[in-house]
Each structure stands twice: as C-alpha cells, then as structure tokens.
Write an enzyme that holds these catalytic residues in place. Structure first.
Site, PDB file in Angstrom:
ATOM      1  N   HIS A 175      21.849  22.964  52.442  1.00  0.00           N
ATOM      2  CA  HIS A 175      21.661  24.235  51.443  1.00  0.00           C
ATOM      3  C   HIS A 175      20.595  24.725  52.310  1.00  0.00           C
ATOM      4  CE1 HIS A 175      21.681  26.507  47.772  1.00  0.00           C
ATOM      5  NE2 HIS A 175      20.763  26.076  47.425  1.00  0.00           N
ATOM      6  N   ASP A 197      11.709  37.009  16.432  1.00  0.00           N
ATOM      7  CA  ASP A 197      12.906  37.419  15.926  1.00  0.00           C
ATOM      8  C   ASP A 197      13.292  38.717  16.096  1.00  0.00           C
ATOM      9  OD1 ASP A 197      12.837  34.646  14.868  1.00  0.00           O
ATOM     10  OD2 ASP A 197      11.440  35.569  13.488  1.00  0.00           O
ATOM     11  N   ARG A 204      14.277  19.287  49.798  1.00  0.00           N
ATOM     12  CA  ARG A 204      14.563  19.159  48.355  1.00  0.00           C
ATOM     13  C   ARG A 204      15.524  18.167  48.300  1.00  0.00           C
ATOM     14  NH1 ARG A 204      16.980  24.112  44.727  1.00  0.00           N
ATOM     15  NH2 ARG A 204      18.737  23.231  45.513  1.00  0.00           N
ATOM     16  N   ARG A 229      29.624  28.348  48.846  1.00  0.00           N
ATOM     17  CA  ARG A 229      29.478  27.908  47.491  1.00  0.00           C
ATOM     18  C   ARG A 229      28.841  29.320  46.646  1.00  0.00           C
ATOM     19  NH1 ARG A 229      26.715  23.966  50.626  1.00  0.00           N
ATOM     20  NH2 ARG A 229      24.634  24.576  49.805  1.00  0.00           N
ATOM     21  N   CYS A 261       8.240  39.932  19.261  1.00  0.00           N
ATOM     22  CA  CYS A 261       8.121  38.823  18.223  1.00  0.00           C
ATOM     23  C   CYS A 261       9.134  37.850  18.458  1.00  0.00           C
ATOM     24  CB  CYS A 261       8.188  39.475  16.788  1.00  0.00           C
ATOM     25  SG  CYS A 261       7.067  40.736  16.686  1.00  0.00           S
TER      26      CYS A 261
HETATM   27  C1  LIG Z   1      22.829  26.721  42.852  1.00  0.00           C
HETATM   28  C2  LIG Z   1      23.402  26.305  44.353  1.00  0.00           C
HETATM   29  C3  LIG Z   1      24.266  27.212  44.805  1.00  0.00           C
HETATM   30  C4  LIG Z   1      24.639  28.779  44.657  1.00  0.00           C
HETATM   31  O1  LIG Z   1      23.358  29.469  45.090  1.00  0.00           O
HETATM   32  P1  LIG Z   1      23.415  31.044  45.087  1.00  0.00           P
HETATM   33  O2  LIG Z   1      22.126  31.773  45.407  1.00  0.00           O
HETATM   34  O3  LIG Z   1      23.249  31.095  43.060  1.00  0.00           O
HETATM   35  O4  LIG Z   1      24.605  31.512  45.485  1.00  0.00           O
HETATM   36  C5  LIG Z   1      24.783  26.807  46.042  1.00  0.00           C
HETATM   37  N1  LIG Z   1      24.619  25.424  46.772  1.00  0.00           N
HETATM   38  C6  LIG Z   1      23.839  24.689  45.980  1.00  0.00           C
HETATM   39  C7  LIG Z   1      23.522  23.391  46.404  1.00  0.00           C
HETATM   40  C8  LIG Z   1      23.120  25.166  44.767  1.00  0.00           C
HETATM   41  O5  LIG Z   1      22.159  24.372  44.235  1.00  0.00           O
END
Ligand SMILES: *Cc1c(COP(=O)(O)O)cnc(C)c1O
Length: 356
Positions: A152, A297, A124, A207, A295
């Site tokens: 990530h 609302d 990504r 994070r 619906c």
């Molecule tokens: C959204 C995100 C996180 C947090 O991920 P969670 O699964 O909500 O803990 C951490 N690092 C990056 C790069 C993200 O985009």
C-alpha cells in the site's frame, strides 16, 4: 418529517466505477468497502460496484467480509487487517482471501488463499522487508495458496512524491524474492490516487476506494460524482430583529432584521461543531449561512429576507452540482479529509436512503 438523512446515489457510484475500471487499463479492479463502504453501506455499494465492472471486494476485517457473504455476494473478497488470533476457519469456509503480514499470522492459517503483504514504506500493516524472505518461504512451504503479493502506498495523492517510486522499487524487489521462493503470485499496489495518476503501477489489480465514492484524491480534474448527500428539513421559521443573538454562547448577533430557519441536524447527526459560523447549507435555491454554534440536534440558518417554509428541503452537503457545499468543502473548512466526513456519517439516528 425527515430529521436527517443520508442519500446514496448508486447511479453516481456506478458511473464512477465504470470510469475507474476503464482507467485501470486491463488490470482487475477491487472495490474497497471497508468501514461499511466508507459510510455508504457495504452491501449495496458492493452490489452496485460489481454490476459496474469490479471483480473483487476488499474489507479490513473478516467480520466485514462475512457480512458481504451473508448478503449472498459470491465475488472474491480480500480481508486484510485480521490479527493472528483471528479464527480463520470461517474465512476458509466462506472463501474469503486473507491478507498476511507476518509468519505468526500465516501459522494461524490452513487451506486458505492468501495475499502476502509487504511493507514497502508506509510502516503500517505489511511484513517488514527484513522478514520478507522468511515469510515467502514459510508461505511456499505451507498448505495455503499464495494468490498475490501486495503493498500500500503512503503518498500516491501527492503526484511526484519521491516515496512512490521508492515504494514501487521495494515492491518489485519483494516480488522477485517471492519468485525466487518458487511462488508465481499476482501483484497489486495502487489505491484510487495511483489508479488515476500512475498507470505504470496498476500491475494485476487496482484497489478502488475514495474515488469510487466520487471524492477526488487528486487536484487534477476528473469526472467523478459524489455519491453521498446529507439532507434535512426546516422545522421552524422565525423572524428576528437586529441585535438578536443566536444559539449557545451567543457567538453571532444579527445586524439587521432577518429570517432564521431551524434545521434538525446537529453534531449528533454528523454536522461537526467546528462548522459553527463557518459553513452554508443549500436551502430555498441558494447557499445560506449557519449562524451561531452547531447544537447536538439542530443548526440555525440565516435566510435574510428569503421566503422559506417549514418542510423545505435542506442540503447540508451534496454533489456540488448546484453550488451546494460538498463533503470535501466541509473537510477543508475544518482541517480534515473528506474520507473522515463520509465515513463519519454512519449513525443509527440518521436514515440512509438509496436512489438510482
Ligand atoms: C483503504 C484502502 C484502499 C483504498 O484507498 P483509497 O485512497 O480510498 O483509494 C486501498 N488499499 C488498502 C490497503 C486500503 O486500506
């Protein structure tokens, strides 16, 4: 009267943050507040998370980061999804760190503090391994400060998934290449799931996202408290006789005389239409089923012979502590994830109220 309202429990948020900071075992913690704090409000969430022990904030765009600065927040912030066309002078002026995934993006930066992102297998954001050596050399030769190397994980919420170890190995290799280029960066890799189940991957910082909002990305039990609840009120009560059909398309018909309560929250307020005939609400001390179609609302709730009155509080989803539905139950019912439910709750028509 309250049509539809989202209540954010900042005490629950601080509880979750304290627990997660503890679990990070010495690594620093970043509160991820992208998408307006997963729909909870980025500024109040950031402030509460900082009070509870995080030292960093994360956002996915410079706009989001600058909103935090404008609110007077001076903690370090990393913004990570800005393209090379972004005007990064604002980031430098505001002291916002920038996530860098390409040489093109690096060239748009001068005098910035950067976190070089390597793609270790998510495919990504992040620099592909084949171009990593070039990126770290260019960064080392630039006038930017390289603060960290990061990546990530794709499958940290599936304990034992082989990709996690493969990504960790690729991450360590990328770090070694950065060291060979003369850099001495910090490292961060773990999201919420890895914070909870992979202490070996905490490196210098974790994070924190979904778990901070009290939603558990894993099956293992954790003392996390959902921060968001979604409430409305009964606007009308009526008794109908057996054989009466309810809402558009008449998809439900009463098999006996019953009391219906009309609740003023519909799909324009964040109640997925896919929940038609498939979810309960918490009303007058019990779970009671939504009947017929949701619906735009409003929804209609079957109260049987219970005593319900106009103005009674309705919890559409909450912490689950009393047995009420949760955002996670909504997600599982309609085949999505709770992340999408809570981030989808930011709607101009729905009031947001903070408690705790
Ligand atoms: C959204 C995100 C996180 C947090 O991920 P969670 O699964 O909500 O803990 C951490 N690092 C990056 C790069 C993200 O985009």
């Amino acid at each position: 009267m309250t049509r539809a309202e989202v209540v954010i429990d900042l005490e629950a948020l601080r509880h979750n943050v304290s627990l997660l900071v503890e679990r990070a075992s010495g690594a620093e913690s970043m509160a991820v507040v992208k998408a307006d704090g997963y729909g909870h409000g980025a500024v109040p969430v950031a402030q509460a998370a900082l009070q509870a022990g995080v030292t960093w904030l994360g956002s996915c765009s410079l706009d989001e980061a600058l909103t935090l600065r404008e609110a007077g927040i001076d903690a370090p912030i990393l913004s990570w999804l800005d393209g090379p066309a972004e005007d990064f002078s604002a980031a430098v002026a505001a002291g916002v760190d920038v996530g860098v995934s390409s040489v093109e993006q690096l060239r748009a930066l001068s005098g910035a503090r950067v976190h070089l992102k390597v793609d270790t297998g998510l495919s990504r954001n992040g620099c592909p391994p084949a171009r990593w050596a070039e990126l770290v050399r260019a960064a080392a030769a630039s006038d930017n400060e390289v603060y960290a190397v990061w990546s990530h994980l794709a499958c940290a919420d599936e304990p034992g998934h082989p990709s996690v170890d493969l990504q960790a190995k690729a991450f360590d290799e990328a770090y070694d290449i950065a060291r060979e280029a003369g850099l001495t960066p910090k490292r961060h890799l773990a999201n919420s799931a890895a914070t909870l189940n992979r202490p070996d991957l905490h490196y210098d910082m974790v994070r924190l996202g979904i778990a901070m909002y009290g939603l558990n990305p894993l099956r293992q039990k954790e003392d996390l408290r959902p921060v968001m609840s979604f409430r409305s009120e009964v606007a009308l009560v009526k008794r109908v006789s057996a054989g009466s059909s309810v809402s558009y398309g008449h998809t439900w018909t009463a098999t006996r005389d019953t009391t219906l309560a009309l609740v003023t929250a519909g799909y324009a307020d964040g109640v997925p239409r896919l929940l038609s005939n498939r979810m309960d609400v918490w009303l007058a001390g019990a779970r009671r089923p939504i009947r017929g179609r949701v619906c735009m609302d409003q929804v209609i709730v079957d109260c049987g012979d219970a005593e319900v009155s106009v103005g009674d509080e309705v919890v559409l989803f909450g912490s689950g502590a009393r047995g009420e539905p949760t955002a996670t139950e909504w997600a599982e019912t309609i085949g999505t994830i709770d992340y999408e439910i809570v981030t989808g709750m930011y709607r101009p028509r729905v009031r947001r109220r903070y408690v705790g």
